[in-house]
Design a protein around this motif. Structure first.
Motif, short mmCIF file in Angstrom:
data_model
loop_
_atom_site.label_atom_id
_atom_site.label_comp_id
_atom_site.label_asym_id
_atom_site.label_seq_id
_atom_site.Cartn_x
_atom_site.Cartn_y
_atom_site.Cartn_z
N TYR A 23 0.84 -1.19 0.00
CA TYR A 23 0.00 0.00 0.00
C TYR A 23 0.88 1.24 0.00
CZ TYR A 23 -3.59 -3.28 1.44
OH TYR A 23 -4.45 -4.35 1.50
N LEU A 24 0.38 2.32 -0.60
CA LEU A 24 1.07 3.59 -0.55
C LEU A 24 0.49 4.42 0.59
CD1 LEU A 24 1.52 4.83 -4.23
CD2 LEU A 24 3.27 4.08 -2.62
N LEU A 25 1.38 4.94 1.42
CA LEU A 25 0.98 5.82 2.51
C LEU A 25 0.78 7.23 1.97
CD1 LEU A 25 3.55 4.54 5.16
CD2 LEU A 25 1.14 3.92 4.95
N PRO A 26 0.14 8.11 2.74
CA PRO A 26 -0.07 9.49 2.28
C PRO A 26 1.23 10.22 1.90
CG PRO A 26 -1.45 9.06 4.16
CD PRO A 26 -0.56 7.86 4.01
N ASN A 27 2.34 9.82 2.52
CA ASN A 27 3.63 10.45 2.20
C ASN A 27 4.31 9.80 0.98
OD1 ASN A 27 4.54 8.04 3.21
ND2 ASN A 27 5.70 8.91 4.89
N ARG A 28 3.55 8.96 0.28
CA ARG A 28 4.00 8.28 -0.96
C ARG A 28 5.01 7.16 -0.70
NH1 ARG A 28 0.68 8.40 -4.52
NH2 ARG A 28 2.20 8.11 -6.13
N ARG A 29 5.24 6.80 0.54
CA ARG A 29 6.10 5.65 0.86
C ARG A 29 5.24 4.40 0.82
NH1 ARG A 29 10.08 6.05 5.70
NH2 ARG A 29 10.85 4.24 4.59
N ALA A 30 5.84 3.31 0.43
CA ALA A 30 5.13 2.03 0.40
C ALA A 30 5.24 1.36 1.77
CB ALA A 30 5.74 1.13 -0.66
N TRP A 37 1.73 -18.33 5.59
CA TRP A 37 0.86 -19.30 4.92
C TRP A 37 -0.24 -19.82 5.82
CZ3 TRP A 37 0.14 -24.28 6.52
CH2 TRP A 37 1.02 -24.75 7.49
N ASP A 38 0.07 -19.99 7.11
CA ASP A 38 -0.93 -20.54 8.02
C ASP A 38 -1.73 -19.45 8.74
OD1 ASP A 38 1.01 -19.55 9.72
OD2 ASP A 38 1.29 -21.42 10.83
N ARG A 39 -1.50 -18.20 8.34
CA ARG A 39 -2.20 -17.02 8.88
C ARG A 39 -1.90 -16.80 10.35
NH1 ARG A 39 -1.95 -17.65 4.23
NH2 ARG A 39 -3.65 -17.64 2.77
N SER A 40 -0.80 -17.38 10.84
CA SER A 40 -0.44 -17.25 12.25
C SER A 40 0.23 -15.92 12.57
CB SER A 40 0.49 -18.40 12.66
OG SER A 40 1.70 -18.32 11.92
N VAL A 41 0.87 -15.32 11.56
CA VAL A 41 1.61 -14.07 11.78
C VAL A 41 1.42 -13.16 10.58
CG1 VAL A 41 3.91 -13.06 12.08
CG2 VAL A 41 3.38 -15.25 13.13
N THR A 42 1.18 -11.90 10.86
CA THR A 42 1.15 -10.87 9.83
C THR A 42 2.18 -9.82 10.20
OG1 THR A 42 -1.17 -11.25 9.29
CG2 THR A 42 -0.25 -9.11 8.67
N THR A 43 3.06 -9.49 9.26
CA THR A 43 4.13 -8.53 9.49
C THR A 43 3.89 -7.31 8.62
OG1 THR A 43 5.64 -10.37 9.85
CG2 THR A 43 6.63 -8.22 9.42
N VAL A 44 4.03 -6.12 9.23
CA VAL A 44 3.91 -4.86 8.51
C VAL A 44 5.29 -4.21 8.53
CG1 VAL A 44 2.77 -2.62 8.45
CG2 VAL A 44 1.52 -4.63 9.26
N LEU A 45 5.81 -3.88 7.35
CA LEU A 45 7.13 -3.28 7.29
C LEU A 45 7.27 -2.37 6.07
CD1 LEU A 45 9.70 -5.61 5.75
CD2 LEU A 45 7.51 -6.55 6.34
N LEU A 46 8.28 -1.54 6.15
CA LEU A 46 8.66 -0.70 5.02
C LEU A 46 9.61 -1.50 4.13
CD1 LEU A 46 9.32 2.61 6.97
CD2 LEU A 46 7.26 2.00 5.66
N PRO A 47 9.60 -1.29 2.83
CA PRO A 47 10.51 -2.05 1.95
C PRO A 47 11.97 -1.95 2.36
CG PRO A 47 8.87 -0.93 0.64
CD PRO A 47 8.69 -0.45 2.07
N ASP A 48 12.38 -0.82 2.91
CA ASP A 48 13.78 -0.66 3.37
C ASP A 48 14.12 -1.59 4.53
OD1 ASP A 48 14.04 1.31 1.47
OD2 ASP A 48 13.81 2.95 2.92
#
Length: 50
Positions: A23-30, A37-48
């Motif tokens: 997703y693109l954030l309002p500041n244009r960063r992704a 695979w087992d839906r046990s963990v979801t990680t949110v991170l910046l590409p860097d």
């Protein structure tokens, strides 16, 4: 996400693999959201951070 990536995510659900969203954030960063695979963990991170 591009159509190719959406199709890959659909296949990943069937094949029990990771699902990746971007997703693109309002500041244009992704921001990436990766769900295991087992839906046990979801990680949110910046590409860097990958």
């Amino acid at each position: 996400m591009p159509e190719e990536d959406r199709l890959q995510n659909n296949l990943a659900v069937i094949a029990h693999q990771r699902v990746l969203s971007s997703y693109l954030l309002p500041n244009r960063r992704a921001v990436w959201i990766i769900t295991e695979w087992d839906r046990s963990v979801t990680t949110v991170l910046l590409p860097d951070d990958y």
